[in-house]
Design an enzyme around this catalytic site. Structure first.
Site, PDB file in Angstrom:
ATOM      1  N   CYS A 188      12.890   0.883 -27.728  1.00 63.98           N
ATOM      2  CA  CYS A 188      12.642   2.499 -27.357  1.00 63.98           C
ATOM      3  C   CYS A 188      14.149   3.153 -27.396  1.00 63.98           C
ATOM      4  O   CYS A 188      14.272   4.089 -27.995  1.00 63.98           O
ATOM      5  CB  CYS A 188      11.651   2.602 -26.331  1.00 63.98           C
ATOM      6  SG  CYS A 188      10.119   1.978 -26.207  1.00 63.98           S
ATOM      7  N   CYS A 239      12.691  -0.436 -22.218  1.00 63.53           N
ATOM      8  CA  CYS A 239      12.331  -0.963 -23.547  1.00 63.53           C
ATOM      9  C   CYS A 239      13.258  -0.871 -24.565  1.00 63.53           C
ATOM     10  O   CYS A 239      13.648   0.417 -24.899  1.00 63.53           O
ATOM     11  CB  CYS A 239      11.009  -0.203 -24.063  1.00 63.53           C
ATOM     12  SG  CYS A 239      10.528  -0.306 -25.820  1.00 63.53           S
TER      13      CYS A 239
END
Length: 146
Positions: free
Chosen positions: A69, A66
């Site tokens: 993230c 991600c």
């Protein structure tokens, strides 16, 4: 007495409230209870680090694939170094811990949950710049009366 989980061995330690938590030594492993950085936890030690401690805990549900993230990770780590021991910081790999992710209804990442005394008191999705994250934390911790 405060229940504070050791960052190294996940043992719950009882620390007198009049003692400085940042200088507490674990009764089990003899290492400092606080490590001044985010702790990575999994299925086996999540409850001790997040639900059984008396400190507020900010949990970052993330995944390595991600991009938001990965961008948020240094912000989270910087906050952990600055806020501990007032607040603990825990990272949970949402892909590696599906039971925990399902338990807290994680549907998008990054998801940031603030726990206090075993309960979710605030939740936020998406990454944030450092200043905004720090403001959010200050507001949340102040609302808890800490």
């Amino acid at each position: 007495m405060l229940n504070v989980t050791c960052a190294s061995c996940s043992t719950i330690n009882r620390v007198p409230e009049d003692r400085s938590v940042d200088q507490a030594i674990c009764g089990h492993c003899k290492k400092p209870v606080i490590q001044f950085g985010a702790i990575t936890v999994g299925e086996g030690n999540f409850d001790n680090h997040v639900l059984k401690t008396d400190l507020p805990v900010v949990v970052d549900f993330w995944a390595s694939w991600c991009a938001p993230c990965v961008q948020f990770s240094p912000v989270f780590e910087q906050a952990a170094r600055g806020w501990e021991p007032r607040v603990r910081f825990v990272k949970v790999d949402a892909d590696a811990t599906p039971v925990i992710s399902n338990r807290f209804g994680i549907r998008s990442i990054p998801s940031i949950l603030l726990f206090y005394k075993g309960e979710v008191v605030e939740q936020r999705q998406g990454n944030m710049p450092a200043g905004l994250f720090d403001q959010w934390l200050e507001k949340q911790v102040t609302s808890l009366g800490l």
